[in-house]
Write an enzyme that holds these catalytic residues in place. Structure first.
Site: not given
Ligand code: ADE
Ligand code: ZN
Length: 346
Positions: A29, A31, A209, A212, A290-291
């Site tokens: 996971h 992005h 998603h 969350e 994630d990011d």
């Molecule tokens: N796009 C980038 N990061 C995200 C996240 N944590 N949740 C939903 N969309 C995203």
């Molecule tokens: Zn995500």
């Protein structure tokens, strides 16, 4: 916490944490644009004379107040990525970073909305450039990348249909799935059923998603209405144990991103994060970032923090990597190669 776990944490020394940080890792996971180091985005903005200075703090890191603002800053940062060549350069930077963290296989969410505005022909050009860069990185670092096309929830169901068409038209060994991201508080999972059905019919694997920001009901909707086999996050399922048990029974894999959840305030601290509880109750959990630069984390940091907080040792983390390899959307040959690299002797 039980006594055995307490002892395992107490016994962890620097050497063991070093071994844990160095484990080969499977990350499901991420992005794609969210992996962009801020220095990369700032450099591109300067080259193109685009002013996105508000997206950064004085120290150069990304600046945002909360999740919705994070999504805005994410899109501002992404706005400097204009051409297929820009995305190829990003791919090189991202995979170098992932390989340094011991990632051997990574799946990443790619958005046709950012790569040609949802036009299939344009999308093919961007994808070609990204794949070429990924092949070079694979030869250089041994890391394997696969793409999951991502509809962005707050862009709405109509755009999601165009995105799914891009996904269906490029489905294959490299584009392996469809996975929705974006603002979970907008609309319902079922609003996107058409896009998910189209992708399923094209042979793509599915994730979205859920859980969350919204609770267990959203997680159930993801499973029942979109028929996904994995869920991005899913962690708020913990507030209803029947939902947790459903995830375990149906063998739905959760793409858990603990550092992201703590940084965005989904849970106040890692020791209050449910990943260990979910695992103990039989849910297939995996670990991702994630990011990573947005949340000041790396895969190494995630592993060390999980080890220190929950006493996860090499055996548990290897098991989690095997779960991730099993749930990866790649073909069986690729999966077998990953599994081989996860064996301690290799
Ligand atoms: N796009 C980038 N990061 C995200 C996240 N944590 N949740 C939903 N969309 C995203
Ligand atoms: Zn995500």
């Amino acid at each position: 916490m039980d006594e055995e776990t307490r002892q395992r944490i107490a016994d962890m020394d620097e050497e063991q944490l070093h071994r844990i940080a160095n484990l080969p890792k499977v990350e499901l996971h991420t992005h794609f644009e969210g992996c962009a180091p801020p220095v990369f985005i700032r450099g591109l903005a300067a080259e193109k004379k685009i002013d996105i200075s508000k997206a950064f703090k004085a120290d150069g890191s990304y600046a945002y107040r909360d999740f919705v603002h994070f999504l805005e800053v994410y899109e501002a940062a992404t706005s400097v990525l204009k051409t297929p060549e820009d995305f190829a350069r990003l791919c090189t930077a991202v995979l170098e970073q992932s390989a340094e963290n011991g990632v051997i296989y990574q799946e990443t969410f790619l958005s046709p909305d950012f790569c040609g505005g949802g036009d299939v022909a344009a999308w093919r050009e961007y994808l070609h450039a990204i794949q070429e860069a990924a092949s070079v990185a694979e030869r250089a670092h041994g890391i394997v990348l696969r793409g999951i096309v991502t509809p962005i929830r707050h862009f709405g169901p109509d755009k999601a249909k165009r995105t799914a068409l891009c996904a269906a038209e490029t489905a294959g060994d490299w584009i392996v799935g469809l996975g929705m991201g974006g603002d979970e508080n907008k609309g319902k999972q079922r609003d996107f059923a058409y896009a998910f059905d189209m992708a399923r019919e094209a042979g793509l694997r599915l994730t979205t998603h859920a859980g969350e920001w919204r609770g267990p009901e959203e997680v159930r909707d993801a499973v029942n209405d979109l028929r996904v086999e994995r869920i991005g996050h899913g962690v708020r399922a913990i507030y209803d144990l029947a939902t947790v048990d459903m995830l375990a029974e149906r063998e739905i894999t959760l793409e858990v991103c603990p550092g992201s959840n703590v940084f965005l305030g989904v849970f106040p601290s890692l020791d209050q994060h449910p990943i260990d509880q979910l695992r103990r109750r039989g849910v297939k959990v995996t670990v991702s970032t994630d990011d990573p630069p947005f949340f000041h984390t790396t895969m190494r940091d995630e592993y060390v923090n999980l080890a220190k907080t929950f006493g996860w040792d090499e055996a548990i983390l290897t098991d989690i990597n095997k779960t991730a390899a099993g749930a990866a959307f790649c073909d069986q040959t690729t999966r077998d190669a990953i599994l081989k690299k996860l064996e301690p002797s290799s």
